[in-house]
Write an enzyme that holds these catalytic residues in place. Structure first.
Site, mmCIF file in Angstrom:
data_model
loop_
_atom_site.group_PDB
_atom_site.id
_atom_site.type_symbol
_atom_site.label_atom_id
_atom_site.label_comp_id
_atom_site.label_asym_id
_atom_site.label_seq_id
_atom_site.Cartn_x
_atom_site.Cartn_y
_atom_site.Cartn_z
ATOM 1 N N ASP A 88 33.865 42.482 35.306
ATOM 2 C CA ASP A 88 33.819 41.027 35.180
ATOM 3 C C ASP A 88 34.886 40.583 34.193
ATOM 4 O O ASP A 88 34.976 41.112 33.086
ATOM 5 C CB ASP A 88 32.441 40.572 34.687
ATOM 6 N N GLY A 501 54.914 51.680 85.008
ATOM 7 C CA GLY A 501 56.372 51.794 84.922
ATOM 8 C C GLY A 501 56.780 52.694 83.777
ATOM 9 O O GLY A 501 55.948 53.095 82.961
HETATM 10 C C1 M5T Z 1 42.836 35.774 34.209
HETATM 11 C C2 M5T Z 1 43.034 36.257 35.621
HETATM 12 C C3 M5T Z 1 41.959 36.495 36.450
HETATM 13 N N1 M5T Z 1 42.142 36.901 37.756
HETATM 14 C C4 M5T Z 1 40.990 37.127 38.662
HETATM 15 O O1 M5T Z 1 39.888 36.367 38.252
HETATM 16 C C5 M5T Z 1 38.704 36.923 38.832
HETATM 17 C C6 M5T Z 1 37.629 36.925 37.762
HETATM 18 O O2 M5T Z 1 36.393 36.747 38.345
HETATM 19 P P1 M5T Z 1 35.245 37.855 38.362
HETATM 20 O O3 M5T Z 1 33.941 37.150 38.392
HETATM 21 O O4 M5T Z 1 35.460 38.844 37.284
HETATM 22 O O5 M5T Z 1 35.504 38.602 39.735
HETATM 23 P P2 M5T Z 1 35.419 38.032 41.223
HETATM 24 O O6 M5T Z 1 36.801 37.728 41.729
HETATM 25 O O7 M5T Z 1 34.439 36.921 41.343
HETATM 26 O O8 M5T Z 1 34.906 39.279 42.009
HETATM 27 P P3 M5T Z 1 33.497 40.045 41.839
HETATM 28 O O9 M5T Z 1 33.816 41.311 41.104
HETATM 29 O O10 M5T Z 1 33.014 40.283 43.232
HETATM 30 O O11 M5T Z 1 32.553 39.166 41.037
HETATM 31 C C7 M5T Z 1 39.053 38.333 39.244
HETATM 32 O O12 M5T Z 1 39.111 38.376 40.668
HETATM 33 C C8 M5T Z 1 40.440 38.540 38.664
HETATM 34 O O13 M5T Z 1 41.204 39.410 39.494
HETATM 35 C C9 M5T Z 1 43.428 37.090 38.256
HETATM 36 O O14 M5T Z 1 43.598 37.428 39.442
HETATM 37 N N2 M5T Z 1 44.503 36.880 37.406
HETATM 38 C C10 M5T Z 1 44.369 36.473 36.124
HETATM 39 O O15 M5T Z 1 45.383 36.298 35.427
#
Ligand code: M5T
Length: 614
Positions: A88, A501
């Site tokens: 997370d 063909g």
């Molecule tokens: C700061 C920053 C964050 N992220 C993305 O933000 C989501 C965080 O959300 P999460 O709740 O941790 O994850 P999720 O996307 O909801 O997926 P899940 O693990 O299923 O909860 C993740 O995606 C990260 O890559 C980026 O791609 N680039 C950045 O610079």
């Protein structure tokens, strides 16, 4: 490379990433980890005020995500994966925790808060080791977090809205993506960049090293002997592969594997290790050994397919070796040995109650599954294996020999051999058709011709995706004659026609899109040029040419292959797959314009060009 052995510790385990984040998937697969993705259904709604620090919140959320997936998978099929990884990512600024924005206004508020200031990005990570004990899920949880400091420039109102309107902020913590457009907002970063993107890979590897540290050397770097054999290379080692994870690390889910038919080896010093060790194993030697031993693993897989082991275990609870032996009409001892090796190769799961299919085995190795590669296995166990065992003689005597014997000598094939080839091709086409059909928007085209379209699996997918499209499948007469025997998951369609063909001599059916799929990767240059020139000659201005070909492995594409012997995708062709750039340039030279490339799933890349007016 130090990190490889660390990631390698998970090689024989069923690993699940409990995350829908495409960035996490990319970071981990780029690191060479093999895993399944099962997004967590845990609602990220923990009471933030209940946590003393932002990272405690991130770690707890990561843990709940991973545990939810572990228990759902365990309940679903009474067997949990070996390892579940949850993560997370949050942004913390001025005592506030920012997650993904709920709408544009929310994104605006977040970015305004970050403008001109430093903030912290925390990613909490949880590694859950699971095992089933008397039908109950037993878990062992390790968790950690990583912090990275990011400083934003002052953001003007105009820039803020332009960025928000790009759509990028919406699925990202703090409302930005540092790896893409959001990188332009950033003045500096202190700490692990990938941690901001969503997964602290470096720290994760250190954690794995700690968890799987071999006994007797807590924390002490150890030297690797030149002649030590890395990872798993013999069946005996495969049999006690899990013992690698013993010691101070968590007990592997299928501990007790040594109870099977594989003889335990005498204890020996394990030299190649992980925790900050000098890995002096030359990649070339490791690659050489892989090449030497690789055929054993192939033959085990092909034999298990041929004996229908994966059919017997599909949709059933664990079976003992004796049960399986009875069903496949084989000896108990031999079956047990085969099943143990399949388990060590990660094709089967072994528990106290017996053997069961892994998800991959049920999906791809059982003969009746939608995405079965059983036909491909039979083809490799039959004609391909036969050709390889005759290799020495063929080379000595100068007999025509190619690694893929059937497509090269159509006139010499019996009907059964043609069918065998078609079954192999059908399985692979069904697996990749959706990716190929949707890699680009093909809706402007109304007629397509799939050259070498075999059973029509891709053609049926194309008409399913594009309601206006008519597709001609052009292939050898004996192939077209047998194509009706093959089922596709798509409904039979009147918009798919078969025309017999020969690609190299007959005139091609008219179409405004020509498609070539998984045909050219092992063709020599002159033959490739000859065919593409013929196709180009049949294209009217505005017509398209779509090539879908085997993609080089990521590391080969990145130039890393020079240090190693060629990988699996090259095996048997003698040629490295051409990268998409190579096909793009070829098409441009032949007068195609707007030539674009895209990835189609993990196996293929796709190139599309439009014929310019002469
Ligand atoms: C700061 C920053 C964050 N992220 C993305 O933000 C989501 C965080 O959300 P999460 O709740 O941790 O994850 P999720 O996307 O909801 O997926 P899940 O693990 O299923 O909860 C993740 O995606 C990260 O890559 C980026 O791609 N680039 C950045 O610079």
């Amino acid at each position: 490379m130090l990190l490889c052995p660390v990631i390698g510790k998970l090689q024989h385990k069923r690993v699940v990433l409990a995350s829908s984040s495409p960035r996490r998937q990319e970071i981990l697969s780029n690191a060479g980890l093999r895993f399944e993705v099962v997004p967590s259904r845990f609602k990220e709604q923990l009471h933030k005020a209940a946590f003393a620090t932002p990272h405690a919140y991130a770690v707890e959320t990561a843990k709940q995500k991973a545990l939810e997936v572990a228990s759902r998978m365990h309940q679903k099929d009474l067997r949990a994966p070996d390892v579940v990884i949850g993560a997370d990512t949050i942004v913390a600024v001025g005592g506030l925790i920012l997650e993904k924005p709920v709408d544009k206004q929310d994104a605006y508020r977040m970015l305004l808060r970050l403008s001109g200031k430093e903030h912290s990005v925390f990613t909490g990570v949880t590694i859950v080791h699971c095992r089933s004990k008397d039908g109950q899920l037993d878990t062992e949880v390790s968790e950690f977090y990583e912090e990275t400091t990011v400083k934003f420039s002052e953001l003007s109102e105009e820039l803020l809205w332009e960025y928000i309107d790009s759509g990028e902020p919406m699925d990202k913590a703090g409302g930005y993506g540092i790896q893409a457009l959001g990188g332009m907002l950033v003045e500096y970063v202190r700490g692990d960049f990938l941690n901001v993107v969503g997964f602290p890979l470096n720290r994760f590897c250190k954690e794995l090293a700690r968890l799987y540290r071999a006994p007797g050397a807590p924390g002490a770097p150890r030297r690797v002997q030149r002649d030590s054999i890395p990872a798993v290379h013999t069946f005996e080692e495969l049999g006690d592969a899990d013992a690698e994870g013993s010691g101070s690390g968590p007990a592997p889910a299928n501990a007790g594997r040594e109870a099977g038919g594989v003889r335990p080896r005498a204890p020996r010093t394990r030299e190649a290790d992980l925790n900050g060790v000098t890995d002096s194993q030359p990649p070339l030697l490791a690659g050489l050994l892989e090449l030497m031993y690789g055929f054993k693993a192939s033959k085990v897989l092909l034999t298990a397919c041929k004996l229908n082991v994966f059919d017997v275990l599909k949709d059933r609870g664990p079976l003992t070796a004796a049960d399986v032996a009875r069903k496949i009409d084989a000896s108990v001892g031999g079956t047990e040995h085969l099943l143990d090796i399949c388990a060590a190769l990660g094709l089967l799961d072994k528990s106290d109650r017996g053997y069961s299919n892994t998800e991959t085995a049920s999906l791809h190795l059982a003969s009746d599954s939608e995405q079965s590669l059983h036909g491909l296995a039979a083809y490799h166990d039959g004609p391909v294996w036969g050709a390889f065992t005759q290799l020495g003689r063929a080379v000595r005597e100068g007999a025509a020999w190619t690694p893929e014997p059937l497509p090269q000598a159509p006139h010499e094939r019996s009907t059964e051999e043609t069918l065998q080839f078609m079954r192999a091709s059908h399985g692979l086409s069904k697996l990749t058709a959706q990716h190929v059909a949707t890699a680009f928007d093909l809706s402007p085209f109304t007629s397509a011709c799939h050259l070498g379209g075999c059973t029509g699996a891709l053609a049926h997918k194309l008409v399913q995706e594009y309601p206006r499209l008519q597709v001609t499948v052009f292939d050898l007469p004996e192939v077209v004659k047998l194509a009706g025997d093959f089922q596709t998951d798509a409904q039979p369609s009147e918009r798919v026609h078969f025309v017999p063909g020969d690609l190299s001599s007959d005139s091609l059916p008219p179409a405004d899109l020509y498609v070539l799929c998984s045909l050219l990767h092992d063709w020599p240059e002159d033959r490739l040029h000859g065919l593409l020139s013929r196709v180009s000659g049949s294209c009217k201005p505005g017509a398209g040419l779509l090539l879908a070909e085997l993609a080089p492995a990521e590391e080969e594409a990145a130039g890393g292959a020079a240090r190693r012997p060629p990988g699996l995708r090259t095996l048997g062709t003698g040629r490295r797959p051409r990268g998409p750039g190579r096909y793009q340039r070829l098409l441009q030279r032949l007068g195609f314009q707007d030539v674009q490339a895209a990835r189609a799933g993990g196996l293929l890349h796709v190139v599309l060009g439009t014929r310019a007016a002469p």
